[in-house]
Enzyme design. Structure first.
Site, PDB file in Angstrom:
ATOM      1  N   HIS A 115       0.845  -1.200   0.000  1.00  0.00           N
ATOM      2  CA  HIS A 115       0.000   0.000   0.000  1.00  0.00           C
ATOM      3  C   HIS A 115       0.875   1.244   0.000  1.00  0.00           C
ATOM      4  O   HIS A 115       1.982   1.236   0.544  1.00  0.00           O
ATOM      5  CB  HIS A 115      -0.994   0.000   1.168  1.00  0.00           C
ATOM      6  N   ASP A 173      -0.264   4.407   1.000  1.00  0.00           N
ATOM      7  CA  ASP A 173      -0.587   5.411   2.021  1.00  0.00           C
ATOM      8  C   ASP A 173       0.145   5.121   3.333  1.00  0.00           C
ATOM      9  O   ASP A 173       0.546   3.979   3.605  1.00  0.00           O
ATOM     10  CB  ASP A 173      -2.102   5.486   2.259  1.00  0.00           C
ATOM     11  N   ASP A 218       6.392   0.795   7.254  1.00  0.00           N
ATOM     12  CA  ASP A 218       4.991   0.506   6.908  1.00  0.00           C
ATOM     13  C   ASP A 218       4.550   1.414   5.786  1.00  0.00           C
ATOM     14  O   ASP A 218       3.967   2.442   6.030  1.00  0.00           O
ATOM     15  CB  ASP A 218       4.142   0.696   8.173  1.00  0.00           C
ATOM     16  N   GLU A 242      -5.053   1.530   2.470  1.00  0.00           N
ATOM     17  CA  GLU A 242      -4.985   0.400   3.406  1.00  0.00           C
ATOM     18  C   GLU A 242      -5.169   0.867   4.843  1.00  0.00           C
ATOM     19  O   GLU A 242      -5.825   0.207   5.651  1.00  0.00           O
ATOM     20  CB  GLU A 242      -3.642  -0.335   3.251  1.00  0.00           C
ATOM     21  N   GLU A 243      -4.567   2.014   5.157  1.00  0.00           N
ATOM     22  CA  GLU A 243      -4.571   2.472   6.553  1.00  0.00           C
ATOM     23  C   GLU A 243      -5.958   2.875   7.051  1.00  0.00           C
ATOM     24  O   GLU A 243      -6.165   3.029   8.249  1.00  0.00           O
ATOM     25  CB  GLU A 243      -3.576   3.632   6.732  1.00  0.00           C
ATOM     26  N   HIS A 293       3.572   3.078  12.693  1.00  0.00           N
ATOM     27  CA  HIS A 293       2.613   4.032  13.276  1.00  0.00           C
ATOM     28  C   HIS A 293       3.223   4.802  14.456  1.00  0.00           C
ATOM     29  O   HIS A 293       2.521   5.556  15.121  1.00  0.00           O
ATOM     30  CB  HIS A 293       1.311   3.343  13.722  1.00  0.00           C
TER      31      HIS A 293
HETATM   32  C1  LIG Z   1     -10.507  -1.971  10.204  1.00  0.00           C
HETATM   33  S1  LIG Z   1      -9.552  -1.417   8.956  1.00  0.00           S
HETATM   34  C2  LIG Z   1      -8.161  -0.770   9.756  1.00  0.00           C
HETATM   35  C3  LIG Z   1      -6.918  -1.211   9.159  1.00  0.00           C
HETATM   36  C4  LIG Z   1      -5.743  -0.826   9.969  1.00  0.00           C
HETATM   37  N1  LIG Z   1      -4.567  -1.277   9.287  1.00  0.00           N
HETATM   38  C5  LIG Z   1      -3.351  -0.918   9.699  1.00  0.00           C
HETATM   39  O1  LIG Z   1      -3.085  -0.420  10.744  1.00  0.00           O
HETATM   40  C6  LIG Z   1      -5.857  -1.419  11.359  1.00  0.00           C
HETATM   41  O2  LIG Z   1      -6.269  -0.670  12.268  1.00  0.00           O
HETATM   42  O3  LIG Z   1      -5.557  -2.591  11.577  1.00  0.00           O
HETATM   43 ZN   LIG Z   2       0.798  -1.247   6.461  1.00  0.00          ZN
HETATM   44 ZN   LIG Z   3      -0.122   0.740   8.944  1.00  0.00          ZN
END
Ligand SMILES: CSCC[C@H](NC=O)C(=O)O
Ligand SMILES: [Zn+2]
Ligand SMILES: [Zn+2]
Length: 373
Positions: free
Chosen positions: A45, A47, A78, A112-113, A338
């Site tokens: 991804h 983003d 990430d 994706e995020e 993150h």
């Molecule tokens: C419910 S979709 C959220 C997707 C997110 N992905 C990465 O951190 C996560 O919080 O896992």
């Molecule tokens: Zn990721």
């Molecule tokens: Zn992430």
């Protein structure tokens, strides 16, 4: 002037010699590839999550490299590292003139995020995705602070639940019966008690990893208008991550039960509800795993198979029947996705390119499978 290759040979001559080495001998010419076989999909991804700039040692979008070789940037782990590692590994393989039976596709997806709803979730339903004929996918994993590499074969299901409680309003000086707050408190207590049980279960069993139990956090509380007004409605939001072996129907009934037990007028709604957890087998019954783990073994890499604790786009791929492994080749690296000061050492990054080069050769060479047309 003509440029010379690494051994001083004209690159056109090098290419000519590579072509000569492909055994296109009749009656069984090896044309190198077989487009009828399912393909390898390398997903990443584009983003990244937001930053709190004031907590960073360096500008998170400058990609500053310190004197030791650590590269600081949002996305360093990430997962912009993986996107470039894929490209570099493919570039290397092409440059070396390799041909494999299976096609390698790369996808660079958005959103994706924020759940992938306008990204991979949508993409897997499109004819363009079908046309890729993906037989196996790689997607992101997590760093591992030890010498080992973590590989993810499944994910927990995100369930984002808002519990809303309604009750009798009135003056803040009185003992009002049946308030929204006391009923919400009961639900919060039930859910946080469940949280503690799961936490203990994880803590007391060294064989269990984080992704194998269900987690929940109370992430939002809303309601109220003034100190002296008892509100008629209040809500609490929870981020559940449900382990893939949980009976989801029973789990939803449990949620319902906690709300009902708190009293009248307590309801819940979902902001996210994933109901199709899938597991990619990590034994030799799965030829993709066999090729992946074998290539890692040949490189002397130690693998730690786990369930991804959060959610990635892999869940959409697995749900449409594409086996997927979550793998970001970052060992001896703290998990900083993150986080402030997300960073990756350049040597770890470069080794990742080597690792993908070997992995892709192995995966793109998996012989014809029963599912291949
Ligand atoms: C419910 S979709 C959220 C997707 C997110 N992905 C990465 O951190 C996560 O919080 O896992
Ligand atoms: Zn990721
Ligand atoms: Zn992430």
């Amino acid at each position: 002037m003509t440029s010379k290759g690494p051994e001083g040979e004209h690159p056109s001559v090098t290419l000519f010699r590579k072509y000569l080495r492909i055994r296109t001998v009749q009656p069984k010419p090896d044309y190198g590839s077989n487009p009828t076989l399912s393909s390898i999909l390398l997903n990443s991804h584009m983003d990244v999550v937001p930053v709190f700039k004031e907590h960073w040692s360096h500008d998170p979008f400058e990609a500053f490299k310190d004197s030791e070789g650590y590269i600081y940037a949002r996305g360093a782990q990430d997962m912009k590292c993986v996107s470039i590692q894929y490209l570099e590994a493919v570039r290397r393989l092409k440059g070396e003139g390799h041909h494999f039976p299976r096609t390698i596709h790369m996808t660079f997806v958005p959103d994706e995020e924020v759940g992938g709803h306008q990204g991979m979730e949508l993409f897997v339903q499109q004819p363009e995705f079908q046309a890729l004929r993906a037989g196996f996918a790689l997607d992101e994993g997590l760093a591992n602070p030890t010498d080992a590499f973590t590989v993810f074969y499944s994910e927990r299901s995100p369930w984002w639940v808002r519990v809303t409680s309604t009750g009798r309003p009135g003056h803040g000086s009185r003992f009002i019966e049946d308030t929204a707050a006391e009923k919400l408190h009961k639900v919060v207590t039930s859910i946080l008690t469940f949280r503690e049980k799961e936490r203990q279960r994880l803590q007391s069993n060294p064989h269990l990893k984080e992704g194998a139990v269900t987690s929940v956090n109370l992430t939002k509380l809303e309601g109220g208008v003034a100190y002296n007004v008892v509100p008629a409605t209040m809500s609490a939001s929870f981020d559940f991550r449900v382990a893939p072996d949980v009976d989801l129907k029973a789990f939803e009934e449990q949620l319902q039960g906690w709300c009902q037990a708190a009293g009248e007028g307590v309801t819940f709604e979902f902001a996210q509800k994933w109901t199709k957890p899938r597991v990619t087998p990590t034994d030799d019954s799965n030829p993709w795993w066999k090729a992946f783990s074998r290539a890692c073994k040949d490189m002397n890499l130690t693998l730690e198979p786990e369930i991804f604790p959060a959610a990635t786009d892999s869940r959409y791929l697995r749900a449409v029947g594409v086996p997927a492994l979550g793998f970001s080749p970052m060992n001896r690296t703290p998990v900083l996705l993150h986080d402030h000061d997300e960073r990756l050492h350049e040597a770890v990054f470069l080794r990742g390119v080597d690792i993908y080069t070997r992995l892709l050769s192995a995966l793109a060479s998996v012989p014809t499978l029963p599912g291949d047309s």
